[in-house]
Design an enzyme around this catalytic site. Structure first.
Site, PDB file in Angstrom:
ATOM      1  CE  LYS A 100      -1.731  -0.344   3.874  1.00  0.00           C
ATOM      2  NZ  LYS A 100      -2.541   0.878   4.173  1.00  0.00           N
ATOM      3  CD  GLU A 107      -9.143  -0.667   7.464  1.00  0.00           C
ATOM      4  OE1 GLU A 107      -8.099  -0.239   6.906  1.00  0.00           O
ATOM      5  OE2 GLU A 107      -9.329  -0.585   8.694  1.00  0.00           O
ATOM      6  CB  SER A 120       4.091   1.346  -0.672  1.00  0.00           C
ATOM      7  OG  SER A 120       3.377   0.862  -1.800  1.00  0.00           O
TER       8      SER A 120
END
Length: 431
Positions: A87, A109, A380
């Site tokens: 991220k 968010e 991830s």
């Protein structure tokens, strides 16, 4: 230069008129800074990814998985990026872009908390105030990430509408952005939303596949037969696929959360899964036309996954297009399969993956033939954030790959220098 706002039938800008000036301003900034590298934006972004983020992340050979599946398996280790997940690639890019645009405030968010954490870290790094909207359900199952956001001085705003998960958090963040467009930038966390967000987030995340392609050529001397990644909104999926899309000999698998069933309960308005690519139909959600989980009347239903980061009723429009075009194969793994995969990777390779990543690993266990002779699997994120959920869900399920959890009950019975205390290993009680 004009940015295409759609991917085949999907994409677009389905937003209130009040947001159009902000969207147009963002399109202009995306073209100038991200695509055109005005004022050296891309150069600074890449340098901050290296110095702050710790890129490049390794592409590691997985010997135990390779032996188990009869193929050479490589893991792209986004879990080793600063913050513990992919991220940061996008969050750092967007917060830096906001500074170039002269914005003074960041909103975001988050579902699993990884995007919120990454945005909070990036905002702290770049000196920007940050507010993160998060559903109450996700706050309760991702407490460590909530604390990490607060450590980075971000304000976490609970959202208690609906099921209190990612869909509701995105809606509330968009409302905030609409009220404060002049000084605020919305750092959307995935390849979703109105154009140019899907392309822009993909571009920031494409460093994953850019590195992986170079690394596998260096390590193995050729391109992989397949690349696999989990898919919720699709940021790590598109990041992991982007540089391989034009390589027709590389199969691409997007593995979604199958939850407990692939059905939609029309009566309750709940889909016990988050498999939009596999079971969804065309509709509009959060500013873009894409594949959605919806009922027969076109109402978006509530999704479910044991993984908070995949618990979303839609998917990025580019992924929907690539599936329709036959370039990406959608797949699903249920909650049990994902939990089993966490335990399996930890036991075999010493890596505890995020529950999101575990879906891709679970699919390989059930379908090893998709690997071909050489495969890349995108890990991830790391599983630290999920440990409470993993412990709770493991205790209530009969999972073949899970270790015995009776140490907790033994410790509760004995207390003090009990089963887990000093000397346990000498007594033959260590696992």
């Amino acid at each position: 230069m004009s940015v295409d706002r759609s991917f085949g039938e999907y994409g677009g800008q389905y937003v209130p008129e009040v947001l159009m000036p902000a969207i147009e301003e963002l399109e202009d900034a995306y073209e100038r800074y991200v695509l055109g590298n005005d004022d050296g934006f891309v150069d600074e972004f890449r340098e901050r990814l290296r110095g702050f983020g710790g890129r490049p992340t390794p592409l590691g050979y997985a010997p135990a998985l390779s032996e188990r599946y009869g193929a050479d398996v490589y893991l792209k280790r986004e879990d080793l990026l600063h913050g513990g997940a992919h991220k940061l690639n996008n969050a750092l890019g967007q917060v830096l872009l906001a500074k170039y645009m002269g914005k003074e405030r960041i909103v975001a968010e988050t579902g699993a908390g990884q995007h919120g954490t990454a945005t909070a870290m990036a905002a702290a790094h770049l000196g920007m105030p940050c507010e993160v909207y998060m559903g109450t359900t996700d706050i309760n199952r991702q407490r460590p990430n909530v604390f990490r956001m607060r450590l980075n001085d971000a304000t976490v705003i609970p959202v208690d509408t609906g099921r209190g998960t990612l869909k509701e958090a995105i809606s509330e963040t968009m409302r905030d952005w609409a009220r404060n467009v002049e000084d605020t930038h919305y750092v959307i966390g995935s390849v979703v939303g109105p154009a140019p967000f899907p392309r822009m987030v993909r571009d920031f995340q494409s460093v994953i596949s850019e590195e992986a392609r170079e690394q596998v050529l260096e390590e193995a001397g050729r391109l992989p037969d397949s690349v696999l990644a989990c898919a919720g909104g699709g940021s790590n999926t598109m990041g992991g696929f982007a540089e391989f899309v034009d390589d027709e000999g590389v199969d691409l698998y997007a593995v979604e959360a199958g939850g407990s069933s692939l059905e939609v309960n029309e009566a309750t308005g709940v889909a016990p899964n988050s498999a939009s690519l596999s079971t969804g139909t065309e509709g509009v959600l959060h500013g873009a036309r894409t594949k959605l989980l919806q009922d027969g009347d076109g109402q978006v239903v509530e999704s479910h996954s044991v993984s908070a980061g995949l618990d979303y009723a839609g998917v990025g429009p580019e992924l929907a297009h690539l599936v329709d075009a036959g370039r990406v194969t959608p797949a699903t793994v249920d909650d049990d399969g994902a939990l089993e995969a966490v335990h399996r990777l930890a036991r075999l390779e010493g890596i505890i993956p995020a529950l999101e990543s575990a879906h891709a690993l679970g699919y390989v266990e059930e379908n090893p033939e998709v690997l071909g002779d050489l495969a890349v699997i995108v890990v991830s994120g790391r599983g630290d954030k999920d440990l409470e959920t993993i412990v709770e869900e493991t205790e209530r399920r009969d999972l073949d790959a899970a270790p015995s959890m009776d140490v907790f009950s033994r410790a509760g019975r004995t207390g003090g220098d009990g089963a887990g205390g000093p000397g346990a290993a000498d007594r033959g009680e260590s696992s």
